[in-house]
Design a protein around this motif. Sequence first.
Motif, PDB file in Angstrom:
ATOM      1  N   TYR A   1      -0.827  -3.956   8.791  1.00 57.98           N
ATOM      2  CA  TYR A   1      -1.921  -3.203   8.462  1.00 57.98           C
ATOM      3  C   TYR A   1      -3.292  -3.518   9.247  1.00 57.98           C
ATOM      4  O   TYR A   1      -3.946  -2.772  10.080  1.00 57.98           O
TER       5      TYR A   1
ATOM      6  N   TYR B   1      -4.241   1.431  -4.059  1.00 56.22           N
ATOM      7  CA  TYR B   1      -5.255   2.028  -3.339  1.00 56.22           C
ATOM      8  C   TYR B   1      -5.185   3.145  -2.295  1.00 56.22           C
ATOM      9  O   TYR B   1      -6.024   3.713  -2.097  1.00 56.22           O
ATOM     10  N   HIS B   2      -3.849   3.500  -2.114  1.00 57.66           N
ATOM     11  CA  HIS B   2      -3.590   4.842  -1.310  1.00 57.66           C
ATOM     12  C   HIS B   2      -2.789   5.899  -1.982  1.00 57.66           C
ATOM     13  O   HIS B   2      -2.339   6.661  -1.011  1.00 57.66           O
TER      14      HIS B   2
ATOM     15  N   GLY C   1       4.078   1.545  -3.648  1.00 54.09           N
ATOM     16  CA  GLY C   1       3.392   0.419  -3.383  1.00 54.09           C
ATOM     17  C   GLY C   1       2.958  -0.140  -4.765  1.00 54.09           C
ATOM     18  O   GLY C   1       3.154   0.524  -5.625  1.00 54.09           O
TER      19      GLY C   1
ATOM     20  N   GLY D   1       0.813  -1.252  -0.183  1.00 54.12           N
ATOM     21  CA  GLY D   1      -0.055   0.015  -0.106  1.00 54.12           C
ATOM     22  C   GLY D   1       0.881   1.375  -0.140  1.00 54.12           C
ATOM     23  O   GLY D   1       0.347   2.240  -0.191  1.00 54.12           O
TER      24      GLY D   1
END
Length: 150
Positions: A124, A41-42, A37, A10
Amino acid sequence: MTKILMVCLGNICRSPLAEGILKSKLSPDTAIVDSAGTANYHSGSQPDRRSIAVARKHGLDISKQQARQFIVEDFDDFDQIYVMDQSNYQNVIKLARSNSDAEKVHMILNLVHPNQNFDVPDPYYGGDRGFENVYQMLDEACDIIAENLD
Ligand code: 4NP
């Protein structure tokens, strides 16, 4: 000047810590250190608050980092690419265009435990303890990267 890229899934938990820790051990004249990453997603986010907190506890500020996705051009821009786990390794290796790209990619804990292919566990979904554990593993590995550059 050596260019080093830290890679996780991520780019918000492990690789931002690895980037911050390694930067703290090197002069900016010796190396460029970045992180990315394999997933997007981030993208654009700052590191996870638990990574920011554990870094701060050890005197490092990683709060200004912004997540980005690994891109194939990173093989051109970086000399050494360190991945956190075997899944990251597979995801990066499948983008390699040549042996020379593939040879840049290393499991970061193989610096500490050669040829063992140990993962830096993804913290995470775990608690804060997991982040301190990750910090300690990365600190040991980054000491070796820094020594090898001297
Ligand atoms: P990282 O941790 O790969 O160390 O940044 C993760 C961050 C986010 C997710 C997974 C792992 N996620 O699924 O959103």
